[in-house]
Design a protein around this motif. Structure first.
Motif, PDB file in Angstrom:
ATOM      1  N   ILE A 101       0.316  -2.290   3.535  1.00  0.00           N
ATOM      2  CA  ILE A 101       1.425  -3.245   3.482  1.00  0.00           C
ATOM      3  C   ILE A 101       1.473  -3.798   2.054  1.00  0.00           C
ATOM      4  CG2 ILE A 101       2.403  -5.378   4.399  1.00  0.00           C
ATOM      5  CD1 ILE A 101       0.872  -4.856   6.994  1.00  0.00           C
ATOM      6  N   PHE A 102       2.523  -3.446   1.325  1.00  0.00           N
ATOM      7  CA  PHE A 102       2.627  -3.835  -0.080  1.00  0.00           C
ATOM      8  C   PHE A 102       3.470  -5.085  -0.295  1.00  0.00           C
ATOM      9  CE2 PHE A 102       1.824   0.721  -0.052  1.00  0.00           C
ATOM     10  CZ  PHE A 102       0.787   0.835  -0.956  1.00  0.00           C
ATOM     11  N   ARG A 103       4.406  -5.334   0.617  1.00  0.00           N
ATOM     12  CA  ARG A 103       5.300  -6.489   0.480  1.00  0.00           C
ATOM     13  C   ARG A 103       5.574  -7.049   1.873  1.00  0.00           C
ATOM     14  NH1 ARG A 103       7.731  -1.841  -0.830  1.00  0.00           N
ATOM     15  NH2 ARG A 103       7.361  -2.259  -3.040  1.00  0.00           N
ATOM     16  N   PRO A 104       6.052  -8.304   1.955  1.00  0.00           N
ATOM     17  CA  PRO A 104       6.318  -8.903   3.269  1.00  0.00           C
ATOM     18  C   PRO A 104       7.256  -8.039   4.111  1.00  0.00           C
ATOM     19  CG  PRO A 104       6.464 -10.563   1.553  1.00  0.00           C
ATOM     20  CD  PRO A 104       6.336  -9.250   0.849  1.00  0.00           C
ATOM     21  N   GLY A 132      -2.554 -11.259  -7.142  1.00  0.00           N
ATOM     22  CA  GLY A 132      -1.419 -10.643  -6.448  1.00  0.00           C
ATOM     23  C   GLY A 132      -1.748  -9.337  -5.753  1.00  0.00           C
ATOM     24  N   ASP A 133      -2.952  -8.831  -5.923  1.00  0.00           N
ATOM     25  CA  ASP A 133      -3.326  -7.568  -5.285  1.00  0.00           C
ATOM     26  C   ASP A 133      -3.381  -7.746  -3.768  1.00  0.00           C
ATOM     27  OD1 ASP A 133      -4.060  -4.931  -5.112  1.00  0.00           O
ATOM     28  OD2 ASP A 133      -6.175  -5.276  -5.567  1.00  0.00           O
ATOM     29  N   LYS A 134      -2.953  -6.697  -3.062  1.00  0.00           N
ATOM     30  CA  LYS A 134      -2.905  -6.754  -1.597  1.00  0.00           C
ATOM     31  C   LYS A 134      -4.240  -6.293  -1.026  1.00  0.00           C
ATOM     32  CE  LYS A 134       1.376  -7.797  -2.261  1.00  0.00           C
ATOM     33  NZ  LYS A 134       1.770  -9.217  -2.277  1.00  0.00           N
ATOM     34  N   ILE A 135      -5.124  -7.250  -0.798  1.00  0.00           N
ATOM     35  CA  ILE A 135      -6.447  -6.924  -0.275  1.00  0.00           C
ATOM     36  C   ILE A 135      -6.725  -7.724   0.984  1.00  0.00           C
ATOM     37  CG2 ILE A 135      -7.335  -6.374  -2.569  1.00  0.00           C
ATOM     38  CD1 ILE A 135      -8.818  -9.119  -2.439  1.00  0.00           C
ATOM     39  N   GLY A 136      -7.855  -7.412   1.625  1.00  0.00           N
ATOM     40  CA  GLY A 136      -8.264  -8.152   2.817  1.00  0.00           C
ATOM     41  C   GLY A 136      -7.723  -7.522   4.087  1.00  0.00           C
TER      42      GLY A 136
END
Length: 371
Positions: free
Chosen positions: A70-73, A24-28
């Motif tokens: 960007i943490f969430r949509p 679930g980590d926001k990477i890339g």
């Protein structure tokens, strides 16, 4: 020649593979495109307006940061909001943003290892296992003439490691049979004639992370037009990778002395300390970023003290009651990743003869003012 953005990221992922990240980590890639040449890549802890201005000033086409933008949509892109203005500036200046977060924490030679090294911790282990590199058995049949060449190729690509041993394999001599059909160009034999060849069955261990490279190296070194090989999973556990590190100081020291060392090592004006300053500590746990939920892990590992950021009031009381000391130098100590990643990536690019530069951000992104 400058490296393509995708090439830069592929190199970065050799240091911090994406599959090391916590689920679930926001990477890339979070913004922009990698399908362009990169003359400069800026390495930052956070992507703030000042960091973007720095990227523009040095002509960077890519920012590699630790913390996501960007943490969430997103429901919409409103350029009148602070976040929207940041996205707008990045888009208008064609600056891509790529994030390496918990995968850089977990990686060997990543943030948690750097923290441990800076405090001189020995015999380090992870606090919490995040990823295990699954093992596979590779079996390939090689003519005797190319046995050593194929072995060397697959070892160089990452096969053959068992614990602290390398170049491990098992080799059995035998006879291989094959009949080249129409349209073939056999290395040995002729079309339409059954061949019997002295071959060696090679067995070795391949970690999943190196499987693709090993198979490619094997196929390149093997002389046959069609290579006979098998890959199958093993029950034997591979190497584990995890968050945090725990290890021992060379000598026991008072907690206050370790706190002073933390301030000096991570260049912070002060630290918050939970515990008796005169208490002797030897076993130390470290975790970059916010480590409040890892106090139990530190206790279970037998640590005398946990060095981490963002410790809240109640967690501090619980740790004190449980006999665990804490040194909190703040979340921003992860800034140590900027020069380290810039050096690693710069050397990796130069080693492949790319003119692309990796530059460590000089912008201080600590949000707190210490009075």
């Amino acid at each position: 020649m400058f490296a393509n953005g995708q090439t830069v990221v592929q190199l970065m992922e050799q240091l911090a593979p994406k599959h090391y990240a916590v689920e679930g980590d926001k990477i890339g890639l979070q913004l922009g495109t990698l399908q362009k040449e990169i003359s400069k890549v800026l390495i930052a802890l956070d992507v703030t307006d000042a960091v973007v201005e720095e990227a523009i000033a040095i002509g960077a086409e890519l920012i590699i940061a630790h913390h996501a933008i960007i943490f969430r949509p997103l429901a919409k892109l409103d350029f009148s909001t602070p976040a929207g203005k940041l996205y707008e500036k990045l888009i208008k200046n064609d600056i891509a943003v790529y994030i390496a977060h918990t995968n850089l924490d977990v990686a060997e030679g990543g943030i948690n290892d750097w923290m441990a090294e800076m405090l001189g911790l020995q015999g380090r282990e992870s606090l919490e296992e995040v990823h295990t590199d699954k093992l596979h058995k590779l079996v390939v049949f090689v003519p005797q003439s190319h046995h050593e060449k194929v072995l060397e190729a697959i070892w160089q690509a990452g096969a053959g490691g068992i614990g602290h041993y390398s170049n491990c394999s098992f080799n059995i001599e035998g006879t291989g049979t094959f009949l080249p059909g129409e349209g073939t160009d056999p290395f040995i034999g002729k079309q339409g004639k059954l061949e019997r060849v002295k071959e060696i069955r090679v067995e070795t261990v391949v970690p999943q992370s190196a499987q693709r490279q090993v198979v490619q190296a094997m196929l390149k070194a093997h002389p046959y037009e069609e290579v006979a090989y098998d890959l199958y999973p093993m029950d034997l556990k591979g190497r584990s990778f995890g968050l945090g590190r725990v290890g021992k100081l060379p000598e026991p020291v008072p907690l206050k002395a370790l706190a002073d060392k933390v301030k000096q090592a991570f260049d912070v004006p002060f630290v918050r300390v939970v515990g008796n300053g005169q208490q002797t500590v030897r076993k130390v746990a470290v975790l970059g970023g916010s480590g409040a939920k890892y106090t139990r892990h530190a206790l279970f590992a037998g640590a005398d003290v946990l060095v981490t950021g963002d410790i809240d009031y109640h967690t501090a009381h619980d740790a004190l009651a449980a006999g665990l000391s804490i040194i909190d130098p703040g979340h921003n100590i992860e800034k140590i990743m900027k020069p380290r990643v810039a050096q690693w990536l710069g050397e990796a690019l130069a080693g492949r003869r790319y003119a692309t530069e990796a530059v460590a951000s000089k912008v201080h992104t600590e949000p707190f003012l210490f009075l």
